[in-house]
Design an enzyme around this catalytic site. Structure first.
Site, PDB file in Angstrom:
ATOM      1  N   ASP A   1      -9.694 -11.591   8.026  1.00 29.57           N
ATOM      2  CA  ASP A   1      -8.631 -10.919   9.122  1.00 29.57           C
ATOM      3  C   ASP A   1      -7.572 -10.839   8.327  1.00 29.57           C
ATOM      4  OD1 ASP A   1      -8.271 -10.764  12.074  1.00 29.57           O
ATOM      5  OD2 ASP A   1      -6.333 -11.442  11.181  1.00 29.57           O
TER       6      ASP A   1
ATOM      7  N   ASN B   1       2.187  -2.884  11.795  1.00 36.17           N
ATOM      8  CA  ASN B   1       2.246  -1.641  12.748  1.00 36.17           C
ATOM      9  C   ASN B   1       3.643  -1.705  13.322  1.00 36.17           C
ATOM     10  OD1 ASN B   1      -0.618  -0.734  12.627  1.00 36.17           O
ATOM     11  ND2 ASN B   1      -1.169  -2.154  13.952  1.00 36.17           N
TER      12      ASN B   1
ATOM     13  N   HIS C   1       1.881   2.841  13.094  1.00 34.78           N
ATOM     14  CA  HIS C   1       0.502   2.796  13.287  1.00 34.78           C
ATOM     15  C   HIS C   1      -0.419   3.550  12.010  1.00 34.78           C
ATOM     16  CE1 HIS C   1      -0.025   0.572  17.047  1.00 34.78           C
ATOM     17  NE2 HIS C   1       0.983   1.052  17.489  1.00 34.78           N
TER      18      HIS C   1
ATOM     19  N   ASP D   1      -3.165   2.038   9.665  1.00 31.78           N
ATOM     20  CA  ASP D   1      -4.329   2.527   9.431  1.00 31.78           C
ATOM     21  C   ASP D   1      -4.339   2.815   7.808  1.00 31.78           C
ATOM     22  OD1 ASP D   1      -4.924   3.136  11.867  1.00 31.78           O
ATOM     23  OD2 ASP D   1      -4.279   5.125  11.795  1.00 31.78           O
TER      24      ASP D   1
ATOM     25  N   GLU E   1      -8.174  -5.461  12.741  1.00 25.91           N
ATOM     26  CA  GLU E   1      -7.977  -5.713  11.599  1.00 25.91           C
ATOM     27  C   GLU E   1      -9.020  -6.857  11.063  1.00 25.91           C
ATOM     28  OE1 GLU E   1      -5.335  -8.433  14.006  1.00 25.91           O
ATOM     29  OE2 GLU E   1      -6.273  -6.547  14.133  1.00 25.91           O
TER      30      GLU E   1
END
Length: 286
Positions: free
Chosen positions: A131, A139, A144, A148, A174
């Site tokens: 994770d 973010n 965002h 990505d 994630e």
């Protein structure tokens, strides 16, 4: 006809063009053989009815020649057309199957494909759940698109490390999953530690600059008849502990068990955990 083409696409290896030509040759040959058989059956009937304009031998020769020239050519062309139709269908199905098992952003396997791989995994492997730490902060701070970019960068590192028998997938958001093979548990844990360190040292370009991230990981081992659902649950609990202990940490399920024993010992007023539970701690918190 559509059902037959669909069946051929399922049964044959029509993703390769070479298969199309072999298919066309076979179909042409079968068509000629069938034509010849029908001719040999019909000629005596035509001769008996007095409708045969040539001697029987000459008629047979002429019919055989026409069967090969006309029948073979026509059936070959039709078989090629059918073969190309099957080829397109087979390629489309293969691509659809690939896309249905692939995460579009990362290019890794998706959860569905990972679940299938996990069911087939053997004893000499560990399940790892990764994770990205504080991903929501990335973010919120950078946008965002930068989030990505982080997912893509981490995925590229994972795909460069987990090869051969290993399996790596993006489980969602994630979170990533890996099936890691190795000779023993210590070797597999060392590999995961190496992955954690490599990601922590890697700067990722995002809008407005670059960021460094960390990951946490929970590990559980596969052995004997242990159900995969239990393996996944153990890895998930180990990941939760890694987060609770400060992130940027690799936790094996044995450490989670030791943590539970210690908590019970405190609750029961004991100073130490049972002797047969050996504590294991890997990594260093941030």
């Amino acid at each position: 006809m559509k059902r037959w083409i669909s069946l051929q696409a399922e049964l044959g290896n029509f993703q390769q063009r070479r298969t199309i030509y072999i298919f066309a040759l076979k179909m042409s040959f079968l068509a000629v053989i069938l034509s010849v058989a029908i001719i040999l059956v019909m000629l005596p009937v035509v001769e008996w009815l007095g409708l045969l304009p040539l001697p029987m031998l000459e008629a047979i020769r002429l019919c055989l020649l026409l069967a090969w020239l006309i029948g073979g050519t026509v059936s070959g062309v039709l078989a090629l057309l059918a073969g190309y139709a099957i080829h397109k269908l087979a390629v489309s199905r293969a691509e659809f199957e690939r896309l249905s098992r692939t995460d579009m952003l990362s290019g890794l396997l998706n959860r569905r494909a990972f679940t299938d791989a996990l069911e087939e995994a053997k004893d000499d492997a560990s399940l790892v759940i990764f994770d990205v730490d504080r991903f929501k902060t990335i973010n919120d701070r950078y946008g965002h698109a930068s989030g990505d970019a982080v997912i893509i960068a981490v995925s590229q590192i994972f795909s460069g490390i987990f090869k051969g028998r290993d399996v790596i997938a993006r489980l969602g958001g994630e979170e990533f999953g890996a099936i890691v093979h190795g000779r023993d548990m210590a070797e597999r844990i060392a590999r995961i530690e190496g992955v954690k360190t490599r990601i922590a040292d890697h700067a990722i370009a995002v809008e407005g600059g670059a960021v460094k991230i960390t990951i946490s990981a929970g590990i559980a081992d596969m052995w004997g008849e242990r159900k995969k659902e239990l393996v996944y649950a153990a890895a998930d609990k180990a990941l939760y502990l890694a987060k609770a202990l400060g992130r940027n940490r690799v936790v094996h399920e044995s450490e989670w068990l030791n943590h539970v024993w210690q908590r019970r010992s405190v609750e029961e007023g004991q100073e130490t955990a049972p002797d047969h539970v050996e504590p294991h701690r890997y990594g260093h918190g941030i």
